[in-house]
Structures are given as C-alpha cells and as structure tokens.
Write a protein that holds these residues in place. Structure first.
Motif, PDB file in Angstrom:
ATOM      1  N   LEU A  55       0.830  -1.206   0.000  1.00 46.52           N
ATOM      2  CA  LEU A  55       0.000   0.000   0.000  1.00 46.52           C
ATOM      3  C   LEU A  55       0.861   1.251   0.000  1.00 46.52           C
ATOM      4  CD1 LEU A  55      -2.730   1.398   0.163  1.00 46.52           C
ATOM      5  CD2 LEU A  55      -2.724   1.023   2.629  1.00 46.52           C
ATOM      6  N   LYS A  56       1.931   1.224   0.765  1.00 43.17           N
ATOM      7  CA  LYS A  56       2.834   2.382   0.812  1.00 43.17           C
ATOM      8  C   LYS A  56       3.447   2.641  -0.564  1.00 43.17           C
ATOM      9  CE  LYS A  56       5.299   2.769   4.475  1.00 43.17           C
ATOM     10  NZ  LYS A  56       6.312   2.570   5.538  1.00 43.17           N
ATOM     11  N   THR A  57       3.830   1.578  -1.256  1.00 39.89           N
ATOM     12  CA  THR A  57       4.405   1.715  -2.599  1.00 39.89           C
ATOM     13  C   THR A  57       3.385   2.265  -3.590  1.00 39.89           C
ATOM     14  OG1 THR A  57       5.928  -0.128  -2.202  1.00 39.89           O
ATOM     15  CG2 THR A  57       5.484   0.452  -4.504  1.00 39.89           C
ATOM     16  N   VAL A  58       2.165   1.748  -3.532  1.00 44.20           N
ATOM     17  CA  VAL A  58       1.119   2.187  -4.450  1.00 44.20           C
ATOM     18  C   VAL A  58       0.744   3.644  -4.185  1.00 44.20           C
ATOM     19  CG1 VAL A  58      -1.282   1.823  -5.148  1.00 44.20           C
ATOM     20  CG2 VAL A  58       0.225  -0.138  -4.802  1.00 44.20           C
ATOM     21  N   ARG A  59       0.705   4.035  -2.897  1.00 40.83           N
ATOM     22  CA  ARG A  59       0.398   5.428  -2.562  1.00 40.83           C
ATOM     23  C   ARG A  59       1.378   6.388  -3.229  1.00 40.83           C
ATOM     24  NH1 ARG A  59      -0.678   4.230   3.436  1.00 40.83           N
ATOM     25  NH2 ARG A  59      -2.942   4.339   3.642  1.00 40.83           N
ATOM     26  N   VAL A  85       0.680   7.925  -6.691  1.00 38.75           N
ATOM     27  CA  VAL A  85      -0.408   8.880  -6.926  1.00 38.75           C
ATOM     28  C   VAL A  85       0.132  10.225  -7.406  1.00 38.75           C
ATOM     29  CG1 VAL A  85      -2.325  10.133  -5.868  1.00 38.75           C
ATOM     30  CG2 VAL A  85      -1.896   7.742  -5.252  1.00 38.75           C
ATOM     31  N   LEU A  86       1.095  10.778  -6.701  1.00 40.35           N
ATOM     32  CA  LEU A  86       1.658  12.091  -7.059  1.00 40.35           C
ATOM     33  C   LEU A  86       3.111  11.979  -7.528  1.00 40.35           C
ATOM     34  CD1 LEU A  86       0.216  14.349  -4.190  1.00 40.35           C
ATOM     35  CD2 LEU A  86      -0.645  14.061  -6.508  1.00 40.35           C
ATOM     36  N   LYS A  87       3.462  10.815  -8.030  1.00 43.99           N
ATOM     37  CA  LYS A  87       4.824  10.624  -8.535  1.00 43.99           C
ATOM     38  C   LYS A  87       5.099  11.605  -9.668  1.00 43.99           C
ATOM     39  CE  LYS A  87       7.864   7.028 -10.428  1.00 43.99           C
ATOM     40  NZ  LYS A  87       7.932   5.611 -10.878  1.00 43.99           N
ATOM     41  N   GLY A  88       6.231  12.263  -9.586  1.00 49.38           N
ATOM     42  CA  GLY A  88       6.604  13.235 -10.609  1.00 49.38           C
ATOM     43  C   GLY A  88       6.097  14.643 -10.348  1.00 49.38           C
ATOM     44  N   CYS A  89       5.334  14.835  -9.263  1.00 46.97           N
ATOM     45  CA  CYS A  89       4.801  16.157  -8.926  1.00 46.97           C
ATOM     46  C   CYS A  89       5.702  16.858  -7.912  1.00 46.97           C
ATOM     47  CB  CYS A  89       3.395  16.049  -8.345  1.00 46.97           C
ATOM     48  SG  CYS A  89       2.181  15.361  -9.494  1.00 46.97           S
ATOM     49  N   LYS A  90       5.865  18.158  -8.104  1.00 49.87           N
ATOM     50  CA  LYS A  90       6.550  18.994  -7.115  1.00 49.87           C
ATOM     51  C   LYS A  90       5.572  20.077  -6.688  1.00 49.87           C
ATOM     52  CE  LYS A  90      10.798  21.496  -6.071  1.00 49.87           C
ATOM     53  NZ  LYS A  90      12.151  21.901  -6.554  1.00 49.87           N
ATOM     54  N   VAL A  91       5.258  20.106  -5.391  1.00 51.42           N
ATOM     55  CA  VAL A  91       4.172  20.923  -4.875  1.00 51.42           C
ATOM     56  C   VAL A  91       4.681  22.047  -3.989  1.00 51.42           C
ATOM     57  CG1 VAL A  91       2.045  20.892  -3.501  1.00 51.42           C
ATOM     58  CG2 VAL A  91       2.638  18.924  -4.942  1.00 51.42           C
ATOM     59  N   ALA A 105       4.825  12.915  -3.845  1.00 51.23           N
ATOM     60  CA  ALA A 105       5.206  14.241  -4.324  1.00 51.23           C
ATOM     61  C   ALA A 105       6.473  14.736  -3.628  1.00 51.23           C
ATOM     62  CB  ALA A 105       4.076  15.234  -4.087  1.00 51.23           C
ATOM     63  N   ILE A 106       7.134  15.659  -4.277  1.00 45.98           N
ATOM     64  CA  ILE A 106       8.222  16.417  -3.659  1.00 45.98           C
ATOM     65  C   ILE A 106       7.642  17.764  -3.269  1.00 45.98           C
ATOM     66  CG2 ILE A 106      10.467  17.510  -4.024  1.00 45.98           C
ATOM     67  CD1 ILE A 106      11.067  15.310  -6.063  1.00 45.98           C
ATOM     68  N   CYS A 107       7.855  18.205  -2.027  1.00 42.85           N
ATOM     69  CA  CYS A 107       7.299  19.469  -1.557  1.00 42.85           C
ATOM     70  C   CYS A 107       8.395  20.513  -1.413  1.00 42.85           C
ATOM     71  CB  CYS A 107       6.584  19.286  -0.219  1.00 42.85           C
ATOM     72  SG  CYS A 107       5.169  18.182  -0.307  1.00 42.85           S
TER      73      CYS A 107
END
Length: 359
Positions: A279-283, A286-292, A318-320
């Motif tokens: 589940l942690k891997t699948v989560r 979701v926002l892989k490749g996003c920088k927020v 995501a990367i924040c």
C-alpha cells in the motif's frame, strides 16, 4: 507487568484439546451452548459478535498472576493458542489468494437521513418506488419503523462481488476493544494481511498503515450539513455519483492493483509478505513526478515539513517545496491572489489548486 490480554471466551472454548479445566462447564453451556450440534453454538457465536465489547475480558498481569486468579502461564498459553488459530486461518486465506478487507458502512457504502430532516427539494424521494428515477430504484430504502431513509452508494453491488473474489471481508462497526476506536484485534487475521476502507482516519489511529481513505458519500442534505457543507446535495440535485468513474470503482481498481502486487509480483513466502508495504508503494504512485508548493496554507510559525498536508503529499509520492522554480508542477493556495498563485497562472504548464477548484 502492565501487559494486557484480551480473551474472547468463544475462542478459548474452540481451542485444541487441553482446554482450561478452570472454566465452569455449566456456565459455558448456558452462555455459549453445549455444542451438541443443534445450532446452539452458531447462535452463541452470533450473540457474541453482537456483544464483543461485553465479552472481551481485559486481564492485566500482576506479579506473575492476575486479578482474576489465572496464573501467568495460562494467559500465555491462551495468547499463544489464539495466535496459532489466527495464523492458521491467515495461511489458508493466503493460499486461496485472499487478503482481508475491513469495510466501514456509513458515509462509505451508504448514506442515511432521518425523514424529518429531509428538505422540500428531497420530498420526491418519498414517492412510491415505481415513480422514482431509474437510477434510484433498488438503491433507496425507506425505513418507516426507524423514521429513516437510506441510500446505497452507486456501484456497491459490483464492488462487493468483485472484492469478495480477492478478500475475506469484515464489516467494521464501533466494536473495538478501545472506546471511540476501531481496531484489528477483532479481526481474525494478522495486520500484515489486512486492508481497511473507511472515511475516517481518526478511528484507526493504530492502523493508519492499513488504511485506505475513502471519499465520504453525502447523498442527503443533512449529511452534508453534518460536515459543514452548505451547497446542494446530490439528492436535491437529483443526481448521484458515477458508477464507472465513482469512488467505489476507483478504489476497486486500487485493490486489484494491490492484490496483484502482493500475490504475483513479490518474492518470498506468502506468510512473510506485508500488504502495508504494498500500500505504501502504491500510494507513492499517486503524485509521482509532482513537485508541490503550498501558498498561505501552512502557518508561518509552523515548520513546513511537519505540517499534515506536506506529509500527506510526500506519502503520495510528491516532492514538496517552500519556493517556486521551474521544476514546480503544482501550487496549492487558499487565496488566488497570492504571489505564488500569480506565478503559477503565468506559467502555462503549472496547475493551481484552491477552494474553487476543490469544490
């Protein structure tokens, strides 16, 4: 000292030979049936499931024995035996390619309202079933004896049919062993093989790694009002969630993905695999490749990377960041007039999220 054992007497009775002689035989017959094959044991089990909170005895060790007079070695034997039963059941399920799925009900699979809370715009729901819109037939139930109306969430029947092929399913209620908390201690199965679907995270404080958060289902106006929403409800709009693209369809796809990874893409013994890691891997996909970047959402006095939204975005892959640059893909703001919001609008490839876009 201080360790607690939660013992369900039904399970003790069903342990392998060598059962505790200290349990009064007559009391067991009265409370749980005499096991003569006439169905009394099944009835007793049903009664126990309805009263889990009353039948779970909390026994605390004190200086090698308990306040109930049971010596420590017997409690350890009980704990070991129950664990062995659970492990045996888990192995059987895993060999059948099934995990465990704990399902919440209200606001997840259905939505209910008191009849006297219905608005004028919802009065059409009181019509005879044959005169209701086709999409409501078979999913709307009026319970006059309780002065209540209940609406099933779209896609629920298909979901339950498909999910039952991959999971042993358990309905979650407020029957954990801790007040105001739901727990996996009432589920036959080990935590590494259990997923939870619920719309409330705080009910599962100890099991967040097992939890898949569901979008709340608000069909009735009173339900939306309960959570502070003032806009029209689905019932007032004479609308509903999409079956093929709604929350249940989306979460079914997620469960299929997790099931496939767990059984067909991981190595090692089945019993050693952990669905929480899957589940942690699948989560994180979701926002892989996003920088927020968050704009005026995280208070200035709060360390940004300790804020809930920051942590949530990172858990989703995501990367924040606190500053904008060419690598930023999304700006999340409460006010469209902030400097960072204007920057994002002027960058054709950037996306801005705020109150208007979320609503």
């Amino acid at each position: 000292m201080g360790r607690k054992f939660y013992v369900q007497r039904l399970e003790i009775k069903e342990l392998e030979s060598g059962s505790l002689e200290s349990l009064p035989e007559e009391e067991d017959k009265e409370a749980y049936g005499d096991g003569d094959g006439d169905g009394s044991d099944v009835e007793s089990e049903s009664r126990i499931k309805r009263r889990k909170g009353d039948n779970l005895e909390s026994v605390e060790e004190t200086n090698g024995s308990t306040s109930q007079g049971l010596p420590e070695q017997i409690l350890l034997w009980i704990e070991t035996s129950i664990d062995r039963l659970h492990n045996t059941d888990v192995k059987k399920s895993l060999n059948n390619k099934k995990l465990y799925l704990v399902l919440d009900l209200d606001h997840t699979w259905l939505n209910s309202t008191q009849l006297n809370h219905m608005t004028a715009e919802e009065e059409y729901l009181m019509s005879p079933p044959d005169s209701l819109p086709d999409e409501l037939k078979g999913s709307l139930f009026r319970l006059d004896c309780m002065r209540m109306m209940t609406k099933l969430r779209p896609f629920i029947r298909t979901f339950l049919k498909k999910a039952s092929e991959m999971f042993e399913m358990v309905i979650s209620r407020d029957d954990g062993t801790q007040k105001h908390q739901k727990g996996l201690d009432i589920v036959v199965g080990q935590e590494s093989a259990v997923l939870i679907l619920d719309d409330t995270e705080n009910a599962w404080i100890k099991h967040k790694d097992n939890l898949i958060m569901m979008e709340r289902y608000h069909f009735f106006r009173s339900s939306r009002a309960q959570f502070g929403f003032t806009c029209e409800s689905l019932s007032e709009l004479k609308s509903d969630e999409s079956e093929p693209e709604g929350a249940l369809a989306n979460v079914l796809d997620l469960l299929k993905r997790i099931h496939k990874i767990f059984f067909y893409e991981l190595g090692g013994n089945l019993i050693d695999r952990d669905v929480r890691q899957v589940l942690k891997t699948v989560r994180k996909e979701v926002l892989k490749g996003c920088k927020v970047v968050f704009s005026r959402i995280i208070p200035s006095k709060v360390q940004a990377d300790n804020h809930l939204l920051w942590k949530m975005a990172e858990q989703l892959g995501a990367i924040c960041s606190t500053e904008v640059d060419s690598s930023v893909t999304h700006v999340v703001a409460l006010d469209a007039g902030t400097e960072k919001s204007h920057w994002a609008v002027n960058q054709n490839s950037k996306q801005v999220f705020g109150p208007s876009s979320v609503a």
